[in-house]
Design a protein around this motif. Sequence first.
Motif, PDB file in Angstrom:
ATOM      1  N   SER A 167      28.808  16.290 -22.540  1.00  0.00           N
ATOM      2  CA  SER A 167      27.927  16.474 -23.689  1.00  0.00           C
ATOM      3  C   SER A 167      28.771  16.508 -24.953  1.00  0.00           C
ATOM      4  N   GLY A 168      28.357  15.746 -25.967  1.00  0.00           N
ATOM      5  CA  GLY A 168      29.102  15.710 -27.213  1.00  0.00           C
ATOM      6  C   GLY A 168      28.186  15.690 -28.410  1.00  0.00           C
ATOM      7  N   LEU A 169      28.771  15.962 -29.575  1.00  0.00           N
ATOM      8  CA  LEU A 169      28.058  15.923 -30.846  1.00  0.00           C
ATOM      9  C   LEU A 169      28.453  14.661 -31.587  1.00  0.00           C
ATOM     10  N   TYR A 170      27.466  13.843 -31.951  1.00  0.00           N
ATOM     11  CA  TYR A 170      27.730  12.502 -32.469  1.00  0.00           C
ATOM     12  C   TYR A 170      27.000  12.250 -33.783  1.00  0.00           C
ATOM     13  N   PHE A 171      27.582  11.378 -34.563  1.00  0.00           N
ATOM     14  CA  PHE A 171      26.907  10.728 -35.676  1.00  0.00           C
ATOM     15  C   PHE A 171      26.507   9.320 -35.232  1.00  0.00           C
ATOM     16  N   GLY A 172      25.513   8.741 -35.926  1.00  0.00           N
ATOM     17  CA  GLY A 172      25.189   7.335 -35.712  1.00  0.00           C
ATOM     18  C   GLY A 172      24.022   7.060 -34.799  1.00  0.00           C
ATOM     19  N   ALA A 204      23.428  16.447 -36.756  1.00  0.00           N
ATOM     20  CA  ALA A 204      24.036  15.474 -35.856  1.00  0.00           C
ATOM     21  C   ALA A 204      23.136  15.396 -34.621  1.00  0.00           C
ATOM     22  N   ASP A 205      23.635  14.743 -33.568  1.00  0.00           N
ATOM     23  CA  ASP A 205      22.877  14.638 -32.318  1.00  0.00           C
ATOM     24  C   ASP A 205      23.771  14.974 -31.139  1.00  0.00           C
ATOM     25  N   VAL A 206      23.207  15.712 -30.206  1.00  0.00           N
ATOM     26  CA  VAL A 206      23.838  15.872 -28.900  1.00  0.00           C
ATOM     27  C   VAL A 206      23.472  14.663 -28.054  1.00  0.00           C
ATOM     28  N   LEU A 207      24.461  14.056 -27.440  1.00  0.00           N
ATOM     29  CA  LEU A 207      24.235  13.044 -26.415  1.00  0.00           C
ATOM     30  C   LEU A 207      24.846  13.605 -25.140  1.00  0.00           C
ATOM     31  N   ALA A 208      24.006  13.836 -24.154  1.00  0.00           N
ATOM     32  CA  ALA A 208      24.442  14.541 -22.958  1.00  0.00           C
ATOM     33  C   ALA A 208      24.140  13.726 -21.707  1.00  0.00           C
ATOM     34  N   PHE A 232      36.667   5.904 -25.281  1.00  0.00           N
ATOM     35  CA  PHE A 232      35.635   6.870 -24.895  1.00  0.00           C
ATOM     36  C   PHE A 232      34.284   6.460 -25.476  1.00  0.00           C
ATOM     37  N   HIS A 233      34.237   6.165 -26.775  1.00  0.00           N
ATOM     38  CA  HIS A 233      32.980   5.767 -27.405  1.00  0.00           C
ATOM     39  C   HIS A 233      32.438   4.486 -26.780  1.00  0.00           C
ATOM     40  N   HIS A 234      33.315   3.553 -26.448  1.00  0.00           N
ATOM     41  CA  HIS A 234      32.893   2.298 -25.821  1.00  0.00           C
ATOM     42  C   HIS A 234      32.217   2.568 -24.483  1.00  0.00           C
ATOM     43  N   ASP A 252      23.789   3.014 -33.946  1.00  0.00           N
ATOM     44  CA  ASP A 252      24.552   2.110 -34.811  1.00  0.00           C
ATOM     45  C   ASP A 252      26.004   2.123 -34.339  1.00  0.00           C
ATOM     46  N   SER A 253      26.429   1.043 -33.696  1.00  0.00           N
ATOM     47  CA  SER A 253      27.777   1.005 -33.116  1.00  0.00           C
ATOM     48  C   SER A 253      28.857   1.250 -34.163  1.00  0.00           C
ATOM     49  N   SER A 254      28.639   0.784 -35.375  1.00  0.00           N
ATOM     50  CA  SER A 254      29.662   0.934 -36.412  1.00  0.00           C
ATOM     51  C   SER A 254      29.774   2.369 -36.908  1.00  0.00           C
ATOM     52  N   ALA A 255      28.713   3.168 -36.754  1.00  0.00           N
ATOM     53  CA  ALA A 255      28.723   4.556 -37.236  1.00  0.00           C
ATOM     54  C   ALA A 255      28.863   5.568 -36.104  1.00  0.00           C
ATOM     55  N   PHE A 256      28.771   5.111 -34.866  1.00  0.00           N
ATOM     56  CA  PHE A 256      28.750   6.019 -33.715  1.00  0.00           C
ATOM     57  C   PHE A 256      30.131   6.618 -33.466  1.00  0.00           C
ATOM     58  N   SER A 257      30.188   7.937 -33.452  1.00  0.00           N
ATOM     59  CA  SER A 257      31.436   8.629 -33.123  1.00  0.00           C
ATOM     60  C   SER A 257      31.143  10.114 -32.945  1.00  0.00           C
ATOM     61  N   LEU A 258      32.045  10.796 -32.248  1.00  0.00           N
ATOM     62  CA  LEU A 258      31.982  12.252 -32.239  1.00  0.00           C
ATOM     63  C   LEU A 258      32.141  12.752 -33.672  1.00  0.00           C
ATOM     64  N   ILE A 259      31.487  13.859 -34.004  1.00  0.00           N
ATOM     65  CA  ILE A 259      31.515  14.338 -35.385  1.00  0.00           C
ATOM     66  C   ILE A 259      32.908  14.804 -35.801  1.00  0.00           C
ATOM     67  N   ALA A 260      33.768  15.093 -34.811  1.00  0.00           N
ATOM     68  CA  ALA A 260      35.160  15.470 -35.067  1.00  0.00           C
ATOM     69  C   ALA A 260      35.885  15.457 -33.733  1.00  0.00           C
ATOM     70  N   PRO A 261      37.209  15.372 -33.726  1.00  0.00           N
ATOM     71  CA  PRO A 261      37.937  15.455 -32.455  1.00  0.00           C
ATOM     72  C   PRO A 261      37.609  16.755 -31.720  1.00  0.00           C
TER      73      PRO A 261
END
Length: 413
Positions: A167-172, A204-208, A232-234, A252-261
């Motif tokens: 489970s992570g916190l993501y933007f995008g 942000a969003d949780v993706l779990a 990891f994102h891929h 949005d693949s270009s904006a998708f990432s964890l909100i921070a390491p």
Amino acid sequence: MTRVGIIGAGISGLQLALRLQQMGVHATVYSTQDIDQLKSGRPRNFPARFGRTQQREAQLGVFDWEFADTQVRHWSVTVHSGGPDLNFVADLTPPSSVVDFRIYLPHLLNQFVQRGGDLVIGDRPIEETARHDDLLVVANGSRALRELFPVDAARSPYRTPQRILCSGLYFGIGEDVPHSLDVHFLPGVGEIFRIPFLTLSGRADVLAFEAVPGSPLEAVSHLDADADPVAFHHDVLKLVGEYAPTLRERIDSSAFSLIAPGEVAQGGITPAVRQGWAVLDDGTGVLAIGDAWITNDPLTAQGANLGSHTAFALADLLSTAQGPFDEKFCRTASARLWDHARHVVEWSNAFLAEPPPHVAELFLHAAGDKRVADAFVSNFNDPVTMWKTLSSPAGTESFLAGCRRTAPLPSRQ
């Protein structure tokens, strides 16, 4: 005056401390972290707090998040199978609140201290802590303290994790319906959730991923997101695309990432109920609540809500107790708390298995009748009613009959 020591600064311990404070019972919170430290670190969980928990927070005067970016008002449910997918959108009434515990817990602890509560920081032997209090309540799920409370095998049917989590916190990630949660049920594979969440970095969003052990969803739980974020994102996007394609379309693949390491939690949880009480060598009684007592898989989102309910129920018992706080008291108190908790445990454990025919039938009715869908989702706020509904064919039929008696909802244009 009765003195209660509370070990742990999670939702159970802090709501108990605040409630006892309101009732005039002296409580001391023992925490390994101070207020600033609670705001830092990696996320450990992503709780949804349902309406009854919010009502208790309002009663404590600590509910400060009644605005749109903290609310889930709708659920979008998809059940994938060999045939056509089953879908329904349901209104959650009242909405749940979704706030990062790195915001939530410091707020509660700060309120406790500001109102004159005693806070002791540090990791000390429990025997030393017991010298200052008439009763100890352990609300900390640390391994060392759990050893006080052996697993209750009769109430713990699983010996290994039933889901492997990532489970992570993501933007995008976008939403089809504002302020909604997406859940994709994948029989034999697991579940994928998207949940809006208020974080220290804003909305942000949780993706779990909740993977059945050995299923294809499990692989992402073993990836090192810090070592190679791009890979990891891929891999996360690849899994979403394969198993939840409608959700992938909104990323949005270009904006998708964890909100921070580091904003990801991975691993397995073995559901367990532990003995709810212990007695130290000096005779001090010890009660377990929260993660020290019960560990449920997060699939039914009941952990924080059970912790809150238990805190208030225990506070009610302590407010009128005269002592002694011995083994008899602890046994009796734990049995009283179990009267409610068992519904949560039995429902959460059953939800990890393949649904029996009467539950599958309920989902079919939900897809065809919004009254059923709304009532089912809103019952996540009422685990006693939920388990009564799901635990038997008769309970499901009674629930469906009750839904049919309600007025039909107007069609949406």
